[in-house]
Design a protein around this motif. Structure first.
Motif, PDB file in Angstrom:
ATOM      1  N   VAL A 202       4.397  -5.468  -7.154  1.00 35.58           N
ATOM      2  CA  VAL A 202       4.544  -4.439  -6.844  1.00 35.58           C
ATOM      3  C   VAL A 202       4.727  -2.935  -7.299  1.00 35.58           C
ATOM      4  O   VAL A 202       4.772  -2.268  -7.732  1.00 35.58           O
ATOM      5  N   LEU A 203       5.611  -3.956  -8.835  1.00 36.48           N
ATOM      6  CA  LEU A 203       5.710  -3.160  -9.523  1.00 36.48           C
ATOM      7  C   LEU A 203       4.830  -3.151 -10.621  1.00 36.48           C
ATOM      8  O   LEU A 203       4.801  -4.419 -11.572  1.00 36.48           O
ATOM      9  N   HIS A 204       4.468  -1.520 -11.842  1.00 42.35           N
ATOM     10  CA  HIS A 204       3.559  -1.437 -12.243  1.00 42.35           C
ATOM     11  C   HIS A 204       4.174  -1.104 -13.770  1.00 42.35           C
ATOM     12  O   HIS A 204       4.219   0.121 -13.020  1.00 42.35           O
ATOM     13  N   ASP A 205       4.451  -1.170 -14.525  1.00 41.92           N
ATOM     14  CA  ASP A 205       4.679   0.160 -15.272  1.00 41.92           C
ATOM     15  C   ASP A 205       5.607   1.172 -14.904  1.00 41.92           C
ATOM     16  O   ASP A 205       5.274   2.439 -15.551  1.00 41.92           O
ATOM     17  N   GLY A 206       6.556   0.155 -14.168  1.00 44.87           N
ATOM     18  CA  GLY A 206       7.913   1.651 -13.615  1.00 44.87           C
ATOM     19  C   GLY A 206       6.340   2.314 -12.368  1.00 44.87           C
ATOM     20  O   GLY A 206       7.698   3.222 -12.560  1.00 44.87           O
ATOM     21  N   ARG A 207       5.775   1.442 -11.393  1.00 46.27           N
ATOM     22  CA  ARG A 207       4.883   2.411 -10.589  1.00 46.27           C
ATOM     23  C   ARG A 207       4.921   1.257  -9.489  1.00 46.27           C
ATOM     24  O   ARG A 207       4.367   0.386  -9.478  1.00 46.27           O
ATOM     25  N   MET A 208       4.760   2.214  -8.498  1.00 51.30           N
ATOM     26  CA  MET A 208       4.552   1.000  -6.998  1.00 51.30           C
ATOM     27  C   MET A 208       4.232   1.835  -5.807  1.00 51.30           C
ATOM     28  O   MET A 208       4.529   3.136  -5.560  1.00 51.30           O
ATOM     29  N   ASP A 209       3.667   1.016  -5.519  1.00 53.14           N
ATOM     30  CA  ASP A 209       2.587   2.011  -3.864  1.00 53.14           C
ATOM     31  C   ASP A 209       3.398   1.625  -2.607  1.00 53.14           C
ATOM     32  O   ASP A 209       3.459   0.125  -2.601  1.00 53.14           O
ATOM     33  N   LEU A 210       3.562   2.114  -1.485  1.00 50.28           N
ATOM     34  CA  LEU A 210       4.226   1.114  -0.302  1.00 50.28           C
ATOM     35  C   LEU A 210       3.246   2.235   0.522  1.00 50.28           C
ATOM     36  O   LEU A 210       3.397   3.707   0.913  1.00 50.28           O
ATOM     37  N   ASP A 211       2.572   1.667   1.617  1.00 51.05           N
ATOM     38  CA  ASP A 211       2.044   2.304   2.648  1.00 51.05           C
ATOM     39  C   ASP A 211       3.433   2.306   3.726  1.00 51.05           C
ATOM     40  O   ASP A 211       3.159   0.881   4.594  1.00 51.05           O
ATOM     41  N   ALA A 212       3.691   3.149   4.584  1.00 47.82           N
ATOM     42  CA  ALA A 212       4.860   3.831   4.817  1.00 47.82           C
ATOM     43  C   ALA A 212       4.071   4.065   6.169  1.00 47.82           C
ATOM     44  O   ALA A 212       4.755   4.265   7.054  1.00 47.82           O
ATOM     45  N   ARG A 213       2.947   3.766   6.324  1.00 52.01           N
ATOM     46  CA  ARG A 213       2.048   4.410   8.159  1.00 52.01           C
ATOM     47  C   ARG A 213       2.274   3.020   8.516  1.00 52.01           C
ATOM     48  O   ARG A 213       2.398   3.024  10.619  1.00 52.01           O
ATOM     49  N   THR A 214       2.260   2.075   8.130  1.00 52.62           N
ATOM     50  CA  THR A 214       2.695   0.657   9.012  1.00 52.62           C
ATOM     51  C   THR A 214       4.187   0.417   8.761  1.00 52.62           C
ATOM     52  O   THR A 214       4.045   0.198   7.217  1.00 52.62           O
ATOM     53  N   ARG A 215       4.923  -0.743   8.837  1.00 53.41           N
ATOM     54  CA  ARG A 215       6.582  -1.090   8.491  1.00 53.41           C
ATOM     55  C   ARG A 215       5.325  -2.077   7.601  1.00 53.41           C
ATOM     56  O   ARG A 215       4.503  -3.627   7.743  1.00 53.41           O
ATOM     57  N   PRO A 216       6.140  -2.693   6.549  1.00 52.50           N
ATOM     58  CA  PRO A 216       5.397  -3.718   4.858  1.00 52.50           C
ATOM     59  C   PRO A 216       6.147  -4.562   4.995  1.00 52.50           C
ATOM     60  O   PRO A 216       6.606  -4.896   6.143  1.00 52.50           O
ATOM     61  N   SER A 217       4.928  -4.984   5.132  1.00 47.37           N
ATOM     62  CA  SER A 217       5.066  -6.652   4.735  1.00 47.37           C
ATOM     63  C   SER A 217       6.240  -7.422   3.956  1.00 47.37           C
ATOM     64  O   SER A 217       6.990  -6.325   3.229  1.00 47.37           O
ATOM     65  N   ARG A 218       7.095  -8.285   3.618  1.00 51.54           N
ATOM     66  CA  ARG A 218       7.584  -8.844   2.917  1.00 51.54           C
ATOM     67  C   ARG A 218       7.875  -8.721   1.250  1.00 51.54           C
ATOM     68  O   ARG A 218       7.609  -8.122   0.513  1.00 51.54           O
TER      69      ARG A 218
END
Length: 363
Positions: A202-218
């Motif tokens: 989930v972490l690529h070159d200090g960047r992370m994307d998180l979709d919070a439109r629904t509860r994220p998965s583990r």
């Protein structure tokens, strides 16, 4: 920095730093039930201890009982173990007064079914003198992956002997001047803290994307299997924050966060469920100048669903008090907390915390 909010913000910054380094003292493991499992043989043999840190040790290799998440070995004062630690670059030899290993850095709280390998180790090292300790550390720096030659002025130095192993060395005198002995040092070893398979996904070159439109998965929050907590931050020596691109029901924004910690399971869940349950909360921390904090929140307000008046309220009132606003969506309840001292020009004058409490998909 004057006392008040500036000092409080500095405290927040120090909290972030210590959390990253996990400078802690383990007081013992947790047990299950009243019957204790048979204690495996000691790893001490005629005053000698050998550990292999080229990979995460097994429970048996450190002598962890079946019902424990921690074990410590302590020599009498004025005596030390002859400790040898095999690292990818060679063998590190330390005169160790005590050695302890824990399955997590929360005193075993995460390892509720006592199935995890030991990943966090503290070694209390006693050198004959301060000069001897400084000389030894300077000689060890390449083996420990320390990027600079440590000096007598360093209270804490860190390095990475391998991709999944991180080490910090701290002067005991900087922790307690009354309890420390001349030449005493703490060596902290931790596996998988900054770099593991779940974080790398989930972490690529200090960047992370998180979709919070629904509860994220583990998986989307970087949980390792069978762990109740996931921590994400950039690996030292980088001090750059994580660039978190957050997608919400209101829009998309990229936030700077120093760390992102998620926990799983609801408070009412049995302990064994928490390690495999869906995420319950995600909290972030960030410290910077007041101007940076204000700019980040003004830019983030539309995506977070916050009105301009709410942002103004976060920076109003007493400077030594944290100010909080809350909002909610179908996916989460969000608490945004700010502590800022406008009279303080330094880089630790303001802190922002975002705390997401995730809602079940059914509501």
């Amino acid at each position: 920095m004057r006392r008040g909010a500036g000092a409080a913000a500095m405290a927040a910054a120090m909290s972030v730093t210590l959390a990253a380094c996990s400078v802690s003292f383990h007081v013992g493991g947790t047990g299950s039930g009243t019957a204790r499992a048979t204690v495996p043989p000691s790893i001490v043999h005629d005053g000698r201890v050998s550990l292999d840190f080229r990979q995460t040790p097994t429970r048996a290799a450190f002598g962890l009982p079946a019902d424990q998440s921690w074990r410590g070995y302590e020599a009498r004062y004025k005596h030390t173990y002859d400790l040898s630690i095999t690292l990818p670059g060679g063998v590190l030899r330390l005169p160790a007064h005590s050695i302890d290993g824990d399955t997590d850095d929360a005193g075993g709280a995460v390892d509720t079914d006592h199935g995890h390998r030991p990943k966090y180790f503290t070694v209390d090292v006693l050198y004959p003198s301060e000069d001897a300790a400084d000389t030894a550390l300077a000689q060890q720096s390449a083996l420990l992956g320390i990027s600079h030659r440590p000096s007598a002025s360093d209270a804490l130095v860190d390095g990475s002997p391998s991709r999944d192993l991180f080490v910090e060395v701290q002067r005991q005198s900087n922790l307690s001047a009354t309890l420390s002995a001349p030449g005493e040092r703490y060596y902290y070893f931790s596996f998988d803290r900054y770099d593991n398979a779940a974080v790398a996904a989930v972490l690529h070159d200090g960047r992370m994307d998180l979709d919070a439109r629904t509860r994220p998965s583990r998986a989307q929050l970087g949980f390792l299997d069978d762990y109740a907590r996931a921590d994400i931050q950039t690996s030292p020596p980088s001090k750059a924050p994580v660039a978190l691109t957050l997608r919400t029901p209101h829009g998309t924004v990229t936030l700077a966060v120093d760390s992102l910690t998620s926990t799983s399971g609801r408070d009412a869940d049995p302990q064994l469920v928490r390690q495999r349950a869906a995420p319950s909360r995600t909290s972030t921390t960030w410290v910077g100048t007041v101007a940076e904090a204000r700019a980040q929140l003004v830019r983030a307000a539309p995506a977070l669903g916050l009105a301009p008046s709410a942002i103004s309220a976060l920076f109003a009132g007493p400077a030594d008090t944290a100010h909080t606003v809350r909002t909610t969506t179908s996916a989460y309840d969000l608490e945004v907390s700010v502590q800022a001292d406008p009279s303080e020009p330094g880089p630790y004058a303001a802190s922002i915390g975002y705390r997401f409490t995730w809602r079940d998909p059914a509501g």
